[in-house]
Scaffold this motif. Structure first.
Motif, PDB file in Angstrom:
ATOM      1  N   HIS A  31       0.854  -1.188   0.000  1.00  0.00           N
ATOM      2  CA  HIS A  31       0.000   0.000   0.000  1.00  0.00           C
ATOM      3  C   HIS A  31       0.890   1.238   0.000  1.00  0.00           C
ATOM      4  CE1 HIS A  31       1.007  -0.112   4.246  1.00  0.00           C
ATOM      5  NE2 HIS A  31       0.485   1.086   4.405  1.00  0.00           N
ATOM      6  N   THR A  32       0.295   2.368  -0.337  1.00  0.00           N
ATOM      7  CA  THR A  32       1.004   3.636  -0.379  1.00  0.00           C
ATOM      8  C   THR A  32       0.108   4.698   0.245  1.00  0.00           C
ATOM      9  OG1 THR A  32       2.064   2.976  -2.446  1.00  0.00           O
ATOM     10  CG2 THR A  32       2.135   5.307  -1.899  1.00  0.00           C
ATOM     11  N   CYS A  33       0.679   5.626   0.972  1.00  0.00           N
ATOM     12  CA  CYS A  33      -0.073   6.736   1.551  1.00  0.00           C
ATOM     13  C   CYS A  33       0.594   8.048   1.141  1.00  0.00           C
ATOM     14  CB  CYS A  33      -0.103   6.651   3.080  1.00  0.00           C
ATOM     15  SG  CYS A  33      -0.998   5.220   3.717  1.00  0.00           S
ATOM     16  N   GLY A  34      -0.223   9.068   1.012  1.00  0.00           N
ATOM     17  CA  GLY A  34       0.297  10.384   0.670  1.00  0.00           C
ATOM     18  C   GLY A  34      -0.430  11.467   1.436  1.00  0.00           C
ATOM     19  N   VAL A  35       0.302  12.517   1.774  1.00  0.00           N
ATOM     20  CA  VAL A  35      -0.300  13.696   2.391  1.00  0.00           C
ATOM     21  C   VAL A  35      -0.667  14.644   1.259  1.00  0.00           C
ATOM     22  CG1 VAL A  35       0.024  15.634   3.966  1.00  0.00           C
ATOM     23  CG2 VAL A  35       1.107  13.436   4.475  1.00  0.00           C
ATOM     24  N   LYS A  36      -1.963  14.930   1.136  1.00  0.00           N
ATOM     25  CA  LYS A  36      -2.426  15.854   0.111  1.00  0.00           C
ATOM     26  C   LYS A  36      -2.075  17.283   0.530  1.00  0.00           C
ATOM     27  CE  LYS A  36      -5.859  14.229  -2.423  1.00  0.00           C
ATOM     28  NZ  LYS A  36      -7.223  14.006  -2.906  1.00  0.00           N
ATOM     29  N   THR A  37      -2.124  18.190  -0.404  1.00  0.00           N
ATOM     30  CA  THR A  37      -1.728  19.570  -0.112  1.00  0.00           C
ATOM     31  C   THR A  37      -2.668  20.246   0.892  1.00  0.00           C
ATOM     32  OG1 THR A  37      -2.859  20.264  -2.135  1.00  0.00           O
ATOM     33  CG2 THR A  37      -0.471  19.971  -2.262  1.00  0.00           C
ATOM     34  N   ASP A  38      -3.856  19.687   1.114  1.00  0.00           N
ATOM     35  CA  ASP A  38      -4.744  20.233   2.147  1.00  0.00           C
ATOM     36  C   ASP A  38      -4.505  19.592   3.520  1.00  0.00           C
ATOM     37  OD1 ASP A  38      -5.910  17.712   1.950  1.00  0.00           O
ATOM     38  OD2 ASP A  38      -7.878  18.455   1.340  1.00  0.00           O
ATOM     39  N   GLY A  39      -3.513  18.690   3.612  1.00  0.00           N
ATOM     40  CA  GLY A  39      -3.153  18.062   4.885  1.00  0.00           C
ATOM     41  C   GLY A  39      -3.837  16.737   5.160  1.00  0.00           C
ATOM     42  N   THR A  40      -4.826  16.366   4.366  1.00  0.00           N
ATOM     43  CA  THR A  40      -5.476  15.076   4.576  1.00  0.00           C
ATOM     44  C   THR A  40      -4.605  13.955   4.013  1.00  0.00           C
ATOM     45  OG1 THR A  40      -6.721  15.250   2.507  1.00  0.00           O
ATOM     46  CG2 THR A  40      -7.799  16.066   4.524  1.00  0.00           C
ATOM     47  N   VAL A  41      -4.784  12.762   4.534  1.00  0.00           N
ATOM     48  CA  VAL A  41      -4.015  11.608   4.078  1.00  0.00           C
ATOM     49  C   VAL A  41      -4.913  10.699   3.247  1.00  0.00           C
ATOM     50  CG1 VAL A  41      -2.797   9.515   4.805  1.00  0.00           C
ATOM     51  CG2 VAL A  41      -2.402  11.659   6.004  1.00  0.00           C
ATOM     52  N   THR A  42      -4.382  10.257   2.126  1.00  0.00           N
ATOM     53  CA  THR A  42      -5.060   9.293   1.266  1.00  0.00           C
ATOM     54  C   THR A  42      -4.128   8.103   1.100  1.00  0.00           C
ATOM     55  OG1 THR A  42      -6.185  11.040   0.057  1.00  0.00           O
ATOM     56  CG2 THR A  42      -6.062   8.905  -1.017  1.00  0.00           C
ATOM     57  N   CYS A  43      -4.687   6.908   1.200  1.00  0.00           N
ATOM     58  CA  CYS A  43      -3.905   5.684   1.010  1.00  0.00           C
ATOM     59  C   CYS A  43      -4.553   4.837  -0.074  1.00  0.00           C
ATOM     60  CB  CYS A  43      -3.822   4.888   2.306  1.00  0.00           C
ATOM     61  SG  CYS A  43      -2.996   5.754   3.652  1.00  0.00           S
ATOM     62  N   TRP A  44      -3.750   4.053  -0.766  1.00  0.00           N
ATOM     63  CA  TRP A  44      -4.266   3.179  -1.805  1.00  0.00           C
ATOM     64  C   TRP A  44      -3.457   1.892  -1.799  1.00  0.00           C
ATOM     65  CZ3 TRP A  44      -1.884   7.837  -2.360  1.00  0.00           C
ATOM     66  CH2 TRP A  44      -0.657   7.878  -3.013  1.00  0.00           C
ATOM     67  N   GLY A  45      -4.081   0.845  -2.339  1.00  0.00           N
ATOM     68  CA  GLY A  45      -3.454  -0.474  -2.347  1.00  0.00           C
ATOM     69  C   GLY A  45      -4.154  -1.411  -1.381  1.00  0.00           C
ATOM     70  N   ARG A  46      -3.406  -2.323  -0.803  1.00  0.00           N
ATOM     71  CA  ARG A  46      -3.955  -3.339   0.097  1.00  0.00           C
ATOM     72  C   ARG A  46      -4.648  -2.702   1.298  1.00  0.00           C
ATOM     73  NH1 ARG A  46      -0.404  -8.472   2.250  1.00  0.00           N
ATOM     74  NH2 ARG A  46      -2.110  -9.542   3.297  1.00  0.00           N
ATOM     75  N   LYS A  47      -5.866  -3.191   1.597  1.00  0.00           N
ATOM     76  CA  LYS A  47      -6.675  -2.590   2.656  1.00  0.00           C
ATOM     77  C   LYS A  47      -7.132  -3.593   3.710  1.00  0.00           C
ATOM     78  CE  LYS A  47      -8.932   0.799  -0.443  1.00  0.00           C
ATOM     79  NZ  LYS A  47      -7.913   0.994  -1.355  1.00  0.00           N
TER      80      LYS A  47
END
Length: 125
Positions: free
Chosen positions: A89-105
């Motif tokens: 899985h991968t996670c990223g901090v969006k420019t608004d500060g929220t975190v989004t993750c994708w991949g295995r859940k």
């Protein structure tokens, strides 16, 4: 005579190693210069996971490459300030500060809390 030959072979081996390191350094410097000619290739952050890698481009979009068996190398649209690649899985901090993750859940690893952050670490699984 045998010890002289062994000494020469060791010296030759050392010389080959030094030349290989010099060529590798020159190649990496050459690659860096060619990347700087195209600013869309430069990343603010790059993170290597188990079998995939992701980076934040200068325009804030995320690019990933490598193994994508769980969708970990398929980033969602948006702009990001930071990214962290885990194993599946991968996670990223969006420019608004929220975190989004994708991949295995399956273990909740791609379901971040609803809050704002400045940094994230995907860890392993």
């Amino acid at each position: 005579m045998k010890s002289v030959r062994m000494g020469l072979l060791r010296l030759l081996g050392l010389a080959v190693l030094v030349l290989a390191l010099a060529f590798a350094r020159a190649a990496s410097q050459s690659d860096a210069r060619s990347l700087s000619d195209d600013p869309t290739l430069l990343s603010h952050t790059v993170s290597a996971g188990g079998l995939h890698t992701c980076g934040v481009r200068t325009d804030g979009t995320v690019a990933c490459w490598g193994y994508n068996g769980s969708g970990q190398a398929t980033p969602p649209a948006g702009t990001y300030s930071q990214v962290s690649a885990g194993d599946y899985h991968t996670c990223g901090v969006k420019t608004d500060g929220t975190v989004t993750c994708w991949g295995r859940k399956d273990l909740g690893q791609a379901t971040p809390p609803a809050d704002t952050f400045i940094q994230v670490s995907a860890g392993g699984y």
